[in-house]
Design a protein around this motif. Sequence first.
Motif, mmCIF file in Angstrom:
data_model
loop_
_atom_site.group_PDB
_atom_site.id
_atom_site.type_symbol
_atom_site.label_atom_id
_atom_site.label_comp_id
_atom_site.label_asym_id
_atom_site.label_seq_id
_atom_site.Cartn_x
_atom_site.Cartn_y
_atom_site.Cartn_z
ATOM 1 N N PRO A 322 0.439 -1.235 -0.049
ATOM 2 C CA PRO A 322 -0.203 -0.322 -0.273
ATOM 3 C C PRO A 322 0.825 1.330 -0.173
ATOM 4 O O PRO A 322 2.373 1.466 1.070
ATOM 5 C CB PRO A 322 -0.520 -0.060 1.195
ATOM 6 N N ASN A 324 -0.653 4.480 0.338
ATOM 7 C CA ASN A 324 -1.700 5.405 0.827
ATOM 8 C C ASN A 324 -1.383 5.446 2.881
ATOM 9 O O ASN A 324 -1.449 4.628 2.653
ATOM 10 C CB ASN A 324 -3.190 4.822 0.111
ATOM 11 N N GLU A 326 -5.126 5.625 3.913
ATOM 12 C CA GLU A 326 -6.215 4.762 4.149
ATOM 13 C C GLU A 326 -6.339 4.031 4.932
ATOM 14 O O GLU A 326 -5.344 3.211 5.653
ATOM 15 C CB GLU A 326 -6.739 4.421 2.931
ATOM 16 N N TRP A 327 -7.583 3.887 5.596
ATOM 17 C CA TRP A 327 -7.807 2.293 6.714
ATOM 18 C C TRP A 327 -8.801 2.046 6.795
ATOM 19 O O TRP A 327 -9.845 1.987 5.913
ATOM 20 C CB TRP A 327 -7.334 3.180 8.238
ATOM 21 N N THR A 334 -5.255 -1.097 2.031
ATOM 22 C CA THR A 334 -4.947 -0.020 2.966
ATOM 23 C C THR A 334 -3.442 0.761 3.293
ATOM 24 O O THR A 334 -3.359 -1.322 4.195
ATOM 25 C CB THR A 334 -6.379 0.940 3.743
ATOM 26 N N ARG A 337 -4.556 -1.287 8.289
ATOM 27 C CA ARG A 337 -5.101 -2.698 8.151
ATOM 28 C C ARG A 337 -5.877 -2.520 9.440
ATOM 29 O O ARG A 337 -5.154 -2.118 10.647
ATOM 30 C CB ARG A 337 -5.243 -3.768 7.566
ATOM 31 N N TYR A 384 -11.897 3.500 4.658
ATOM 32 C CA TYR A 384 -11.829 3.172 2.955
ATOM 33 C C TYR A 384 -12.231 1.877 2.711
ATOM 34 O O TYR A 384 -12.232 0.918 2.993
ATOM 35 C CB TYR A 384 -10.627 3.340 2.950
ATOM 36 N N ALA A 388 -7.615 0.245 -2.204
ATOM 37 C CA ALA A 388 -6.829 1.628 -2.081
ATOM 38 C C ALA A 388 -5.914 1.535 -2.719
ATOM 39 O O ALA A 388 -4.884 2.478 -2.697
ATOM 40 C CB ALA A 388 -6.958 1.516 -0.861
#
Length: 451
Positions: A322, A324, A326-327, A334, A337, A384, A388
């Motif tokens: 990943p 990013n 994001e979670w 992501t 996580r 998210y 992702a």
Amino acid sequence: MSHWTDHIPDAARAYIAGRRPDEVECVVPDIAGVARGKAMPAAKFARQEKFYLPDSIFLQTITGDWAQVPDQAYTEPDMILRPDFSTTTAAPWTADVTLQVIHDVLDPQDQPVPIAPRNVLKRVMGFYAERGWKPVIAPEMEFYLVARNTDPAKPIEPPMGRSGRPAAARQAYSLSAVDEYGPVIDDIYDFAEAQGLEIDGILQEGGAGQIEINLNHGDPVQLADEVFYFKRLIREAAMRHNCYATFMAKPIENEPGSAMHIHHSVVDIASGNNIFSDAAGETTDDFFYFIGGMQKYLPAVIAILAPYVNSYRRYVPDFAAPINLEWGRDNRTTGIRVPVSSAASRRVENRLAGMDCNPYLGIAASLACGYLGIVERITPRAQYKGDAYVAEDELPLTLGDALDLLEECEPMREVLGKRFCIVYESVKRLEYKEFLQVISPWERQHLLLNV
């Protein structure tokens, strides 16, 4: 009067089994996570309470050069090394009876040296303890077994398996793929057992010859010690079978990189409860604040989680890494996580750290992000949902950019220690400068006659 071996772990005593130890390795992890120190006869070790090494071991780059730290004369003063007997473990690959002992690093006033990686992690743990908390972590270690490579100009290749064919890629979770290099795995198990290190699981990852070893959750300093020891024992096991083990983030072109995923939870010391779950088993504000802290501060510590120019080759879309912030719940695309778990074991997984990072520093940096999130009450973005990997890239793309972010982040420098950050940046900027002076085969192939 008790002998020093009366204070060592049961596994180390069992390894000795009444024999006299021949040698003791006095070990200190440096900035890169390399074992520095000295070896000595066990009889001499028994007569001394402390040892000495110059502070320059923390100024050395991965290439063997020494960094010049701003406002610090290069005088190489001695530091005091004091054995932490709880870390005593076997070195079972040696011909004689050898023990390893990790040492605490102190200044002449018996204060922790702030630039020692193990002390940086203890410093972060202290911030948690001041608030009545104790973090719990569980690391996952990914690495490659590769064919012997004695010429750095040649690409790294997968090892030959017992079938006589090179290890195959895209065989994630295949037991047959693991069996291809079973003798190496057997030695890893045997060495780990002799050292008292517990393996929670071992599996084939997606790359050719890529393996993942999972460790049980526990104290961050102890787990960092174990990762430090595991790297050495895995290399030794591979060498016994005419191959190498590498923890490079991206050793082979067009293959996935190797990560050190870190799972975190935080326990209230007084009650023993996970602060990420309330009495009803629901997620708490602190759980979300921890994630918010990671989203805000992870960019500032990417230089620690991805410490080399090669580290950034791992951050490639669609290669199981990943890129990013994001979670998501049970979403491996992501960067952050939340695995499926019970309320008591609710945790947050950081998937951005590379296996090439120093385990003490990687764990310290990751915990520092979550700590700042809780203290500053940082609310994360919405969860998210979906792939992702197609989300916007949010990480620095080069080591130089990453170091700039660390240099500019005052809250993170306060938690990790300003002196440590100055030294770390000096070492890494010198490494980056050295790399930029190397002309790669790609440049010669495509630029020599075409531009």
